[in-house]
Design an enzyme around this catalytic site. Structure first.
Site, PDB file in Angstrom:
ATOM      1  N   CYS A  54       0.917  -1.204  -0.082  1.00  0.00           N
ATOM      2  CA  CYS A  54      -0.058   0.065  -0.035  1.00  0.00           C
ATOM      3  C   CYS A  54       0.799   1.231  -0.047  1.00  0.00           C
ATOM      4  O   CYS A  54       1.429   1.503   1.213  1.00  0.00           O
ATOM      5  CB  CYS A  54      -1.115  -0.040   1.084  1.00  0.00           C
ATOM      6  SG  CYS A  54      -2.068   1.223   1.367  1.00  0.00           S
ATOM      7  N   LEU A  55       1.060   1.849  -1.119  1.00  0.00           N
ATOM      8  CA  LEU A  55       1.994   2.898  -1.377  1.00  0.00           C
ATOM      9  C   LEU A  55       1.425   3.771  -2.193  1.00  0.00           C
ATOM     10  O   LEU A  55       1.212   3.652  -3.378  1.00  0.00           O
ATOM     11  CB  LEU A  55       3.342   2.337  -1.654  1.00  0.00           C
ATOM     12  CG  LEU A  55       4.266   3.387  -1.923  1.00  0.00           C
ATOM     13  CD1 LEU A  55       4.825   4.070  -0.501  1.00  0.00           C
ATOM     14  CD2 LEU A  55       5.575   2.721  -2.381  1.00  0.00           C
TER      15      LEU A  55
END
Length: 183
Positions: free
Chosen positions: A85-86
């Site tokens: 999750c970036l």
């Protein structure tokens, strides 16, 4: 750049000429592994992770899919699938970025500055917010158990299958997972 395929080739060559070990998955330039070392002076120092990278046909106009193959204990990495999750990869990707940026800037920043308020691994996020020393100890245990350089090549392929990397079961991260496949 004259075409996405030329840019893909150039970025991949640039990554291969850097200090990263790159291993192609098949004959094309769309899927490969990169060995990524934890940032110096961090709780991840000494760990080595195999990262699976998939480049869409429209790369660099569409972001690469990134996923950890060996286990990582981090609030913004799904422990089972390795999905990341970036935001910079999911929502704010730009053709100005390249693969070296992912490994020299984006992933180190993710490890150094986790975001427990938007987790893929709720247990890691909760522990980080509740008991930071216990969280750091757990990270170090995972590094010793799952992120040793000698084990990197032994990570089974099924741990990062396309199905798992594109699995968007997460209730968090705005349902945007870096490993999510394009429709």
């Amino acid at each position: 750049m004259s075409s996405p395929s030329k840019r893909r080739e150039m970025d991949l060559m640039k990554l291969m000429m850097s200090d990263y070990k790159v291993e192609m998955i098949n004959d094309g330039m769309h899927e490969f592994y990169v060995d990524f070392h934890g940032p110096t002076d961090s709780i991840y120092q000494g760990g080595v992770w195999r990262i699976r990278v998939e480049l869409p046909d429209a790369y660099p106009y569409k972001s690469p899919s990134i996923g950890f193959v060996n286990k990582m204990y981090h609030p913004n990495v799904d422990e089972m699938s390795g999905s990341v999750c970036l935001d910079v990869i999911n929502q704010t990707w730009s053709p100005m970025f390249d693969l070296v940026n992912v490994f020299e800037v984006f992933l180190p920043q993710l490890l150094l500055y986790p975001n427990p308020s938007d987790p893929l691994n709720g247990e890691a996020a909760a522990l980080m917010m509740r008991d930071r020393p216990a969280y750091e100890q757990r990270v170090k245990e995972f590094c010793l158990k799952y992120a040793k350089a000698e084990d990197i090549g032994a990570a089974p392929e099924e741990e990062s299958s396309d199905e798992e990397m594109s699995d968007a079961e997460s209730d968090s991260c705005d349902d945007q997972v870096a490993g999510q496949a394009d429709p």
